[in-house]
Each structure stands twice: as C-alpha cells, then as structure tokens.
Scaffold this active site. Structure first.
Site, PDB file in Angstrom:
ATOM      1  N   ASP A 139       0.841  -1.188   0.000  1.00 51.67           N
ATOM      2  CA  ASP A 139       0.000   0.000   0.000  1.00 51.67           C
ATOM      3  C   ASP A 139       0.881   1.246   0.000  1.00 51.67           C
ATOM      4  O   ASP A 139       1.857   1.334   0.752  1.00 51.67           O
ATOM      5  CB  ASP A 139      -0.885  -0.028   1.245  1.00 51.67           C
ATOM      6  CG  ASP A 139      -1.875   1.109   1.300  1.00 51.67           C
ATOM      7  OD1 ASP A 139      -2.709   1.207   0.393  1.00 51.67           O
ATOM      8  OD2 ASP A 139      -1.805   1.904   2.254  1.00 51.67           O
TER       9      ASP A 139
ATOM     10  N   GLU B 134       1.497   0.304  -4.912  1.00 49.53           N
ATOM     11  CA  GLU B 134       1.060   1.615  -5.374  1.00 49.53           C
ATOM     12  C   GLU B 134       2.268   2.552  -5.426  1.00 49.53           C
ATOM     13  O   GLU B 134       2.783   2.956  -4.387  1.00 49.53           O
ATOM     14  CB  GLU B 134       0.014   2.188  -4.425  1.00 49.53           C
ATOM     15  CG  GLU B 134      -1.293   1.421  -4.400  1.00 49.53           C
ATOM     16  CD  GLU B 134      -2.308   2.064  -3.472  1.00 49.53           C
ATOM     17  OE1 GLU B 134      -3.400   2.432  -3.931  1.00 49.53           O
ATOM     18  OE2 GLU B 134      -1.999   2.193  -2.275  1.00 49.53           O
TER      19      GLU B 134
END
Length: 888
Positions: free
Chosen positions: A497, A534
């Site tokens: 993340d 990400e």
C-alpha cells in the site's frame, strides 16, 4: 504572531549521530544567527525540564561547526541538508545511549546567558547510529529453540530508550480488565527483562510459557513533556494475539499443533514469471459473507476458502480459465473491527432490502454501526505479523495459534486450486501514534518509528500516522514481516500500500531477504515471491525529498511492479479524483480522445518508456515516455513486470459503476455488458501484469459508492452466485458520496439498470474467455522490453486507417529469438470501442492468413465469432464494442 522559539512540546532539531546534532536556521528568532548563540544539550535523567527549557540537571556544551551538514549526513537526510551542525565532545558522545533514556533538549542562549531557543529533539538518527548495526542480527518477538515438545522461548523487544522493561505473563486468557486471568484466576507473573548492548531487552523462559498471553511494561521518560510513565503494550513483533489484540500470545509457529495436515500437503503452485500473473483482488469477508451454501460460522472467514461453497467454485472456474493469483486485502491484525461477535452491531439485511433503491436511509443505518460492524477494508494496521482475528470462524476461541491454523487452511484451499496467494501489506502507516490504544510502536520506542514534520509531529499524508521505514528498525519490521508470511504461511506475493512512501532501498531489502529463503533451509523458494504496489508520488516524500522512492519509473531492474493509472484513466476516462464522475469519457465509456488511445497502446505494450509507436494523436513516431499523462510520462517502465495494468480496484467506483455513471441512460444493457468486457480486455490482453478487482467479471456494483472502506457488508456485496450484483442498494454513504446523490438517485431508481442473472452469467463467460486467451497465447506475455520492442507494434495508429476508438496491436513472434515461446505464431489484438462494426485495413498484412483464436470461436460471445479476415486486402472486420484476437 510567531510561536515562541522556546517550546519543548515541539521537536524542531535533530540528533543524528552520537556526536552531531542538526538545527534548522528557520527555528531561530528573526535577526539571530546560529553563531550568535551559545549551544548546549540539556539533559535530565528523570525528566523535569519545563516547556521553556529550564530545569535541566546538566547542560553539555555544543560547538557550532562551519557550514552545513557533512555530505554523508546530507545524503542520508536530504531534507536536513541546509541545517547547521552542532558537535558534542567525545565524552558527551560516549554518554549518548544513557542520555537518551532521560529527557534531552537543545538549548540556545544569548550573550547574557538568557534562553533564546529551546526545543526537543528528533532522535531516530542517533538511535540508528548507536544501534542499527548491532541489532541487525537480533531475532525480535519470540524465538524458540530445542526439541519438539520442550522448546524454550526467548522474548526480545527493542526498546533502547526505556529505563526498565518487564515481561508480564498470564496463565490463562486475561479478562477485559487486562490484569487478572479468567482461568485460572490469579495475578500475572512478572519477569524482569535484561537490557542488551544492542538496545534490546530479553527474557528466556521455559516450555511452560507456550501459548501464554504476555505484554510488556516499560519505564519511560516521555520525550517533550519529560513525564515519567509506566507504559503497557503488546509486542510489535507479535505473531499471535488474544481477542481484540488485548494481549500478545507466545505462539511457536513451528509447533505441529498449528500446522493443519491440509496445509502441509497442499501443492505449492509452480513459480511463474511476473508477467504471467493474472491477479484477482479479493476481500476475505466479502468473499463468503453472503454465501448461504456455507455454515454460518464459516461465512466471512478464512475457512471459507477451503470449503466447497459458491465462492470457491467460482475461484475454480477462474483458475481453470487462467487466473494465477488471489490478492487478499489486509489480513494482518487490524484496529477497525471488533473481533468479539457479541460486541458487533448490524442492521439486518432484510430491513435494508425493504427500503427504496434510491433511499438515503440504508447508508444512514449502515453508518450508525460502522465502528461496530465486522467490515473494513483493513488499511489500519495494529500488529503486522499476526493474522486478523475477526476472520477466524470463531473469533472468541481462535486464540493465538488457532488463528495461524485457520489462516494456513485458507492458504491451503487456494493452493489446491493452483492459485497463488498475495497479501496486502501496509507498512506506510499505523492507525495511531503516541500513547493511544493501538499505538504499539510509539509505546515501545517513543518518537522513533514514525516520520515527523519540522515540529516533530507525525506526518499524516497517507491519511494516517506515517511510518518511516527509512529508520532501521522500521525497515526491519517490514522485512521481518514479509519473510514471516512467506516462511511460516507459504504465501506467494505481496502488494504494498502507498509504496511510494517507502524507499527503493526498503523494497530491495525485502527482495533480498526473500531471495535468501530456499526450499532446503526454509521450506519455500523466496525468489518465486512477487512484489508490486502503489507507486504514487505525493506527500512529504514526493520528488525523492527524503530518499529515492519506490515509485513509478524508479524501480528499474528490481522486478517490482507498480499500478498503471495511465491505462486505467485512458479506459475509464477522466480521473478517479474528478468531482463529477461523468466527466472525461474514456476508451470503454464512449470517448474518442486520441490521447487516450496513445496511453492505452503504451499500457498494452507493458507501459515501456522506450516503446516506439506512431501516435494516434499526432501521427508522428514517439517513444512511450513522450506520451503525455497530465504532464507526466505515459510510459514509465523499463520492463513489463514493472507495470500492473488495471481498470478498477477496491478504491474508487467499480468498473460497472463507472460505466453506469458515464454512459447515456439510453444505453442498452447488451452494450453495457460489451463495454465491461472490452475494458477488462485492455488489461487481460496486455503485456504487463493483469489485475482484476473481484467481481468485475460479474458486473459488481457497490451502489455507486466511491470509497467503501467502512460501508459495511451491505454496500460491499459480492455474489458469485449471480443473484444480485450489488446495484440499487440505496444511496451510498454520505461522507464520500453525498455531493453526488442528486446524480445518483435517478440511476439507482431505474430498474432497467439492474442486470439479470443471465446478464451476469454472460459477463462472466466473456471474462473467462479473456483469461483463456491470455493463458493460451504466450505472445501476450513476452516478459522483456527487448522482446516487446522487437515484436509488438500498432500498425494502424496514426495512419489513415486508425481512429481514437480503435486499437490494433500486432505481436509477431517471428521477430523473437528462435526457440522463444510463440516464435512461430503471431497474434492480432483488435479493440473496437465504436458502437458499430468496422472493417480495418492493417498495413503490411495483405496476403496473410489470419483466423479468430479458437478460444473465441468456442467461447461465450456469439457476436465476436462474426469477426472476419480478408486475406487479399489485409482487412479485419470486427463487430461493435468487441475485443477480438486473431492468430496467423
């Protein structure tokens, strides 16, 4: 009015090495230079320096160095490069470790001796300087040695600034008061821990400690306030927990009692190249919460993945068609979900279903229970190395190692289907900091693990408390966690993340640690584990402000992937951040923007910055990095495994909801289905990694919700049984959607927009055919920039035969080295986003024989079978809104 420069509640200076402090000149009063002050380090072993800097037990003289920081420190801390250096003498530097267990402050006095500046210090730099090398080989948490059945635990916690640490042990499961035990009753055992030279505190026990609950009690002098506090905490390196994470549990992950036979015997899926992956992003609770074919206690649990329910049967279909991997949203210990079912609250589904489809009442009732229901995406870490308890089939009884066993059963169930298991990792932030309930890191080493701003406050650009994995032990936590999940649970990959908030060095450290795992020594091949995340560039770290980020375009040679927002936006149109979701039509939503066509073509070719193609927008030859994406490079990757192509994920509106918002209301359902398949084709037939959000193949809706992280089971419905795609469940929660309700209400009230079971079945069939195409044709997965540059072209782009709503991609295997997969084949991918059939001349192919792929000839979509080829003219005829693949 400027703040008082004497304020120990702010930490505006930095202690970087044992003998060097750094002070920004911006903290000095106007007109005062660093050379105008006499500098000292104020120390108080037991605290007691007041907010304005008075009351130090001792002041150690600091010498102002000439010029800015030394180069080696400026490179290590680039955001501090302009600070002035203050030197502590040899005797003072030798005391640094001891001084840090008390209160320390930087003091500046004028010529009269009056205090002009007083500030607390940010100390991660000096803690790493003192301890990072020494503690690097330390096993933190609980380690076990000895023969089975008589293994002895050693507990270790790194707490270099603590004055004393006790290990507190319970015989049974402690009650809610955290002090006494339920069974057997009695006072907990207190074991003084011994401080080691590397800053760790350790205690070695006996085999009888196994499966007992424990916590630490640390004696701290708190930074800034100088308050002396006895702080209780669980173990940041916990691998087992009690209900609601009240206590850590001494779990031996090598204990056969926690190793289900099914997990031991499940075949490990064979290693695949990164670009061979087709990934399915899935939430553990979503997967089976509404699966009535399962016993109630297994719904929403780890065990559902190993049970013969509707969801697992659907995964088997996907796996048989070519799906390789299931990416699970966070499964580590979370803060947001009460694990005790008795403490959870819900609005009954029946009551919600009885309300109108465009009502705001559903969301009101769901939100009323949002803090007590069992649903959350889970991006709110508490303990990174322990499984989340709410996903256990019986959370109240799944204590310690029982969670491990159920998690392993889930892994076994997926491996039996041939599916690799990818875990979502969230090492960029924690839910809390300071002494809040779930702030386990700050409770152990105050002020160390988080990234701080110029005042010493925790940075929150991630919307939570940012972790600084550039600090040595924060990186160690990240590396240890990844190694543990692979070695002890046999998972096959990680998604990170907000990976751009980590450094490239962080990810390389993870990669190196995994590569060191071997089947002979560890029972797993760590080199087969894939990494992606990400790669967004924002916040206090943006532009490599603090380190070289693990962001898009900066991972060359690592094999680590980043999500490709370029292809996503080209296909959907607009941006996921648009205030009006109807703005900016894309390739699959009715747009005709040649810039989207160029971005899509680059994405189909693996997002390569060096790809050469003729631009549909200009007609000129360009390279991928010259294709514009809002001022950034459209092509940013050096190799195709660095790109994860997707059109929707758990974030933002689902693909089906995007189509609903952007397409004219009059669009027939049949066309909506075709556009859904067309969008998925852009991902599945691309040279990068293919990534689907769970349910995209089932027309999954979240009732237009753009941020369903806390929207409950009701708005996160997932139904592989094809009864209900989740649309028209009421207006979505107001905080993130209220400004759009006026637009949404008439759509939700329109019964013609609700797909039938037949519609969902048809969409699923077409999507499965896309997976079969990817699996059947290795030319869609070339795997290297060199092969793509040699074999992939877009022959109609920018020519008289091209159009903004048309992509023709040729992959010619004859351009590959002899013996390469597909070297005797060629494929032609045609994506026709026009509402009408079209006949396209493909330059250079006249006289060749092409035919529709057998996968499509025998597949679900009758219309695609009418795709035709005119050999003499080199023309392909493709139906409207169709993704076709022809083979030579």
């Amino acid at each position: 009015m400027d703040p008082d420069p004497r304020d120990l509640l702010r930490a505006r200076a930095h202690w970087l090495t044992a003998d060097l402090l750094a002070v920004p000149t911006t903290v000095l009063p106007q007109g005062v230079g660093p050379q105008d002050l006499a500098w000292s380090l104020g120390v108080a072993p037991d605290g007691g320096i007041d907010r304005r800097g008075a009351g130090a037990a001792e002041e150690l003289r600091l010498t102002l160095a000439d010029g800015p920081l030394p180069d080696v420190l400026a490179r290590r801390w680039p955001h501090l490069a302009d600070c002035r250096a203050l030197r502590l003498d040899e005797e003072g530097a030798a005391r640094a470790a001891t001084l840090l267990t008390g209160q320390v402050a930087l003091l500046g006095r004028d010529g009269t001796g009056a205090g002009v500046l007083a500030t607390s210090l940010q100390v991660p730099g000096v803690l790493d300087d003192l301890y990072a090398r020494a503690v690097a080989g330390r096993a933190l948490g609980v380690s076990w040695v000895g023969e089975p059945g008589r293994r002895v635990p050693t507990v270790a916690v790194w707490a270099p600034t603590a004055r004393a640490v006790e290990l507190v042990l319970w015989d049974g499961v402690p009650g809610p008061d955290h002090d006494r035990a339920w069974a057997p009753a009695g006072e907990p055992m207190r074991v003084p821990m011994q401080r080691q030279e590397d800053g760790a505190w350790t205690a070695t026990g006996t085999p009888s400690w196994g499966d007992r609950c424990y916590r630490f009690e640390l004696d701290h002098v708190l930074p800034r306030t100088g308050e002396r506090r006895r702080v209780r905490t669980t173990d940041p390196w916990s691998v087992g927990l009690s209900l609601d994470s009240r206590h850590s549990v001494l779990v031996d992950l090598d204990d056969p009692a926690h190793a289900p036979r099914r997990w031991l015997e499940a075949p490990v899926p064979p290693a695949v190249r990164a670009v061979d992956q087709a990934i399915y992003e899935l939430h553990v609770r979503d997967f089976s919460r509404d699966d009535e074919t399962l016993p109630p206690e297994e719904r929403g649990s780890y065990l559902a993945f190993a049970a013969d329910g509707t969801g697992r049967r659907h995964l088997r279909r996907l796996a048989d068609a070519g799906l390789t991997s299931v990416h699970l949203l966070p499964t580590f210990d979370l803060t947001s979900v009460p694990e005790d079912p008795a403490a959870q609250a819900y609005e009954p589904d029946g009551a919600l279903a009885a309300l109108p489809p465009d009502s705001s009442e559903q969301q009101r009732r769901v939100r009323a229970h949002a803090l007590r229901d069992a649903f959350n995406w889970g991006y709110d870490p508490w303990h990174f190395l322990a499984p989340e308890g709410s996903y256990a089939s019986t959370p109240g009884q799944a204590h310690g190692g029982a969670r491990t066993a159920q998690f392993r059963t889930m892994v076994a169930g997926l491996h039996e289907l041939g599916l690799r298991v990818v875990l979502d990792q969230v090492y960029n932030h924690t839910t809390d900091s300071g002494l809040h309930r779930s702030s386990v890191l700050d409770r152990v080493v105050p002020g160390y693990y988080h990234r701080l701003d110029e005042d010493g406050d925790v940075q929150t650009s991630t919307c939570c408390q940012n972790i600084a994995t550039e600090h040595a032990l924060a990186r160690t936590l990240m590396v240890d966690g990844c190694v543990l999940w692979v070695r002890h649970y046999r998972v096959d990959g990680f998604r990170f993340d907000l990976m751009g908030h980590h450094s490239r060095g962080d990810l390389e450290a993870v990669r190196a640690a995994l590569d060191a795992l071997t089947p002979e020594t560890d029972g797993v091949d760590g080199s087969a584990v894939h990494l992606y995340g990400e790669g967004w560039d924002f916040g206090e770290v943006a532009g490599n402000a603090r380190f070289h980020q693990a962001s898009q375009g900066q991972l060359d040679g690592t094999g680590i992937g980043t999500f490709n927002d370029r292809l996503r936006d080209a296909v959907r149109g607009g941006s996921v951040h648009d205030a009006d979701p109807r703005s900016g039509l894309g390739f699959a939503t009715g747009g005709c923007d040649p810039r989207h066509t160029d971005l899509l073509q680059v994405g189909l070719a693996g997002g390569l910055r060096s790809l050469r193609l003729r631009s549909q927008e200009t007609g000129r030859e360009v390279v991928g990095e010259q294709v514009d994406y809002g001022g950034a490079a459209g092509g940013y990757a050096a190799s195709p495994e660095e790109v994860v192509n997707y059109v929707d994920a758990h974030d933002n509106e689902t693909l089906w909801d995007t189509l609903t918002l952007k397409l004219p209301l009059s669009t027939p359902m049949a066309q909506r289905l075709r556009r859904n398949t067309l969008a998925l084709a852009t991902v599945t037939l691309s040279q990068g990694i293919s990534f689907w959000h769970a349910g995209a193949e089932l027309l999954r809706s979240k009732s237009l919700d753009r941020n369903s992280y806390a929207s409950g089971d009701w708005f996160n419905h997932y139904d592989p049984g094809l009864r209900d795609n989740g649309f028209a469940r009421g207006l979505p929660p107001e905080p993130d959607n209220g400004a759009r309700w006026q637009l949404m209400a008439p759509l939700l009230a329109d019964a013609s927009l609700v797909p039938t079971e037949a519609d969902m079945a048809r969409a699923r069939g077409c999507a499965l055919d896309l997976l079969r195409l990817r699996s059947a044709h290795p030319l869609l997965r070339l795997g290297s920039a060199e092969a793509i540059q040699a074999a992939v072209s877009f022959p109609v782009s920018g020519t008289e035969h091209g159009a903004p709503d048309l992509v023709v991609m040729l992959v010619d295997g004859r351009a590959l080295a002899a013996g390469a997969p597909g070297d005797d084949e060629a494929v032609l991918v045609v994506l026709n986003a026009a509402p009408d059939a079209r006949t396209v001349t493909v330059p250079g192919l006249a006289g060749q024989h092409w035919r529709l792929s057998p996968v499509l000839r025998d597949g679900t979509d009758e219309l695609v079978r009418s795709t035709g080829w005119r050999r003499a003219e080199g023309q392909v005829r493709v139906p409207a809104l169709t993704a076709a693949l022809l083979v030579r």
